[in-house]
Design a protein around this motif. Sequence first.
Motif, PDB file in Angstrom:
ATOM      1  N   GLU A 167      39.005  40.527  42.037  1.00  0.00           N
ATOM      2  CA  GLU A 167      39.952  41.167  42.452  1.00  0.00           C
ATOM      3  C   GLU A 167      40.320  42.023  41.319  1.00  0.00           C
ATOM      4  OE1 GLU A 167      39.496  38.068  43.351  1.00  0.00           O
ATOM      5  OE2 GLU A 167      41.338  37.311  44.349  1.00  0.00           O
ATOM      6  N   ARG A 168      40.516  41.410  40.096  1.00  0.00           N
ATOM      7  CA  ARG A 168      40.971  42.296  38.829  1.00  0.00           C
ATOM      8  C   ARG A 168      39.990  43.288  38.314  1.00  0.00           C
ATOM      9  NH1 ARG A 168      44.216  37.350  35.388  1.00  0.00           N
ATOM     10  NH2 ARG A 168      45.679  36.941  37.137  1.00  0.00           N
ATOM     11  N   ARG A 169      38.903  43.092  38.718  1.00  0.00           N
ATOM     12  CA  ARG A 169      37.833  43.864  37.808  1.00  0.00           C
ATOM     13  C   ARG A 169      36.893  44.968  38.700  1.00  0.00           C
ATOM     14  NH1 ARG A 169      35.888  42.565  33.083  1.00  0.00           N
ATOM     15  NH2 ARG A 169      34.920  44.784  32.922  1.00  0.00           N
ATOM     16  N   VAL A 170      37.033  44.730  39.941  1.00  0.00           N
ATOM     17  CA  VAL A 170      36.364  45.347  41.066  1.00  0.00           C
ATOM     18  C   VAL A 170      36.400  46.843  40.818  1.00  0.00           C
ATOM     19  CG1 VAL A 170      38.054  45.583  42.971  1.00  0.00           C
ATOM     20  CG2 VAL A 170      35.309  45.224  43.205  1.00  0.00           C
ATOM     21  N   HIS A 171      37.397  47.478  40.264  1.00  0.00           N
ATOM     22  CA  HIS A 171      37.570  48.880  40.214  1.00  0.00           C
ATOM     23  C   HIS A 171      37.062  49.557  38.962  1.00  0.00           C
ATOM     24  CE1 HIS A 171      39.300  49.439  44.109  1.00  0.00           C
ATOM     25  NE2 HIS A 171      40.214  48.530  43.808  1.00  0.00           N
ATOM     26  N   GLY A 227      35.821  36.160  43.508  1.00  0.00           N
ATOM     27  CA  GLY A 227      36.951  36.245  42.460  1.00  0.00           C
ATOM     28  C   GLY A 227      36.965  37.524  41.568  1.00  0.00           C
ATOM     29  N   HIS A 257      37.131  43.939  51.160  1.00  0.00           N
ATOM     30  CA  HIS A 257      38.028  42.925  50.277  1.00  0.00           C
ATOM     31  C   HIS A 257      37.959  41.680  50.427  1.00  0.00           C
ATOM     32  CE1 HIS A 257      40.602  46.725  49.163  1.00  0.00           C
ATOM     33  NE2 HIS A 257      40.500  47.081  50.397  1.00  0.00           N
ATOM     34  N   GLU A 258      37.421  41.134  51.489  1.00  0.00           N
ATOM     35  CA  GLU A 258      37.127  39.891  51.882  1.00  0.00           C
ATOM     36  C   GLU A 258      36.137  39.209  50.796  1.00  0.00           C
ATOM     37  OE1 GLU A 258      38.149  39.570  56.719  1.00  0.00           O
ATOM     38  OE2 GLU A 258      35.993  39.605  55.753  1.00  0.00           O
ATOM     39  N   TYR A 309      33.512  48.335  43.272  1.00  0.00           N
ATOM     40  CA  TYR A 309      34.142  48.684  44.498  1.00  0.00           C
ATOM     41  C   TYR A 309      33.276  49.769  45.027  1.00  0.00           C
ATOM     42  CZ  TYR A 309      37.112  49.791  48.462  1.00  0.00           C
ATOM     43  OH  TYR A 309      37.651  49.941  49.763  1.00  0.00           O
ATOM     44  N   VAL A 336      35.255  40.688  48.082  1.00  0.00           N
ATOM     45  CA  VAL A 336      35.695  40.785  46.676  1.00  0.00           C
ATOM     46  C   VAL A 336      36.436  39.449  46.255  1.00  0.00           C
ATOM     47  CG1 VAL A 336      37.228  41.979  45.103  1.00  0.00           C
ATOM     48  CG2 VAL A 336      35.519  43.175  46.360  1.00  0.00           C
ATOM     49  N   GLU A 337      37.555  39.102  47.072  1.00  0.00           N
ATOM     50  CA  GLU A 337      38.516  37.893  47.073  1.00  0.00           C
ATOM     51  C   GLU A 337      37.563  36.511  46.824  1.00  0.00           C
ATOM     52  OE1 GLU A 337      42.178  35.624  49.097  1.00  0.00           O
ATOM     53  OE2 GLU A 337      41.558  37.734  49.751  1.00  0.00           O
TER      54      GLU A 337
END
Length: 306
Positions: free
Chosen positions: A123-127, A121, A114-115, A95, A117-118
Motif C-alpha cells: 500500500e505505501r509504495r505502489v505509486h 503489503g 487495490h485488493e 500501480y 496491493v493489500e
Amino acid sequence: MEPVLELKGVTKKIRGKTIIKGIDFSVKKGQIYGFLGPNGAGKTMTLRMIVGLIKPTSGQITINGHSVSRSFVQAMAQVGCIIENPELYEYMSGYNNLLLLSRMEPGIDEKRIHEVVEMVGMERRVHDKVSTYSLGMKQRLGIAQALMKRPQLLILDEPSNGLDPAGIREFRQLVKSLAADHGMTILISSHLLSEIQMMCDEVAIILHGNLIRTARVDALGRDQKVIWEVHRMDQVPLVLQLLREQFGMEALDHGDGRVSAFVEDDRLTHINAVFVKAGIELLFVCKQPKNLEDLFLELTGGETIG
C-alpha cells in the motif's frame, strides 16, 4: 478431493534426449508444495510445461480437472505464475504496471487492483516507480500481477533468488498468508532448503529429470540421524557390517570412531542391543532429527543444490 494440479507420466524429449522422465505428482487444494533439485535437474522445464510454455512429449498435466494440452484456456484460467523473473516496466509506478495488466484481462477492475496491493503489503509504495523498488518489492509486485485474475493455483519459480534474509522472511510470511487466509494453492521451486522446510507442506525432489522422492515435510523427522561413537576404532568395521547385514542400512564412517545412519525410532533400541551383544563398546549414542537437507543429500548422493 480432486487435486488442483496433477502430473501423470510427464516426459520431455529434446533432440532425442529425454530431459524429463515420467514425472508423477499432485498438489491438493490449499497446499504449499515445494519443488526441489540441483541446477539442471529439470525444475523450470517442468514448470514451463505446467503453464503451457513447452509441450510435454508424453504424459498428462491437469489443473482443476482441465487438461493443459486439450483445454488450455480453461486450465490457465485458474493459474497465476512467475516463471524465472517478473516482467515489469521500471519507468512506471507499481500501480500503473498493475493497471496496464488489468486492461489485458477481462473482469479486473480498480477494486481488484487495490485488493491485490493489500494482499502483498504494498500500500505505501505502489505509486512509486518500479525503478526505486528493492528486489523484494519487485517480487511482491510480480506476485500481485499473478494474483490479479483470482487464480486457484499460484506457481513461483525460484522467487527468493537474490533476496536478503529480511526479504526472505517477508516473502515466506506472504506465501503462508496467501495459503492460510485466501485458500490459495501454491507450487514453489527453490534451492533454499531451509525455506522450503519452513514454508511447505510437502516437497518433491527432482534429479536428472527423475522425480526421486515426495515427502510430507512434517514427516521428515520420523526418520532421524543416529550417531554412534565407539571406544575402539577397530570396531567400526563391525558396526558397519552389522548395520548392513542385519538391518539393511548403509551407514557413514566419519573416520574418527563415529558412525551415522538414518534410523526409525522404534528400531534404535534393537540396534543398540545387537551392538552390545556383539561386544561393541559404545561411548555415546546421539539422535538428530532428519531435516530436508539430510534427505536431499541422502537421496542425491551429495549433489550440489543449485
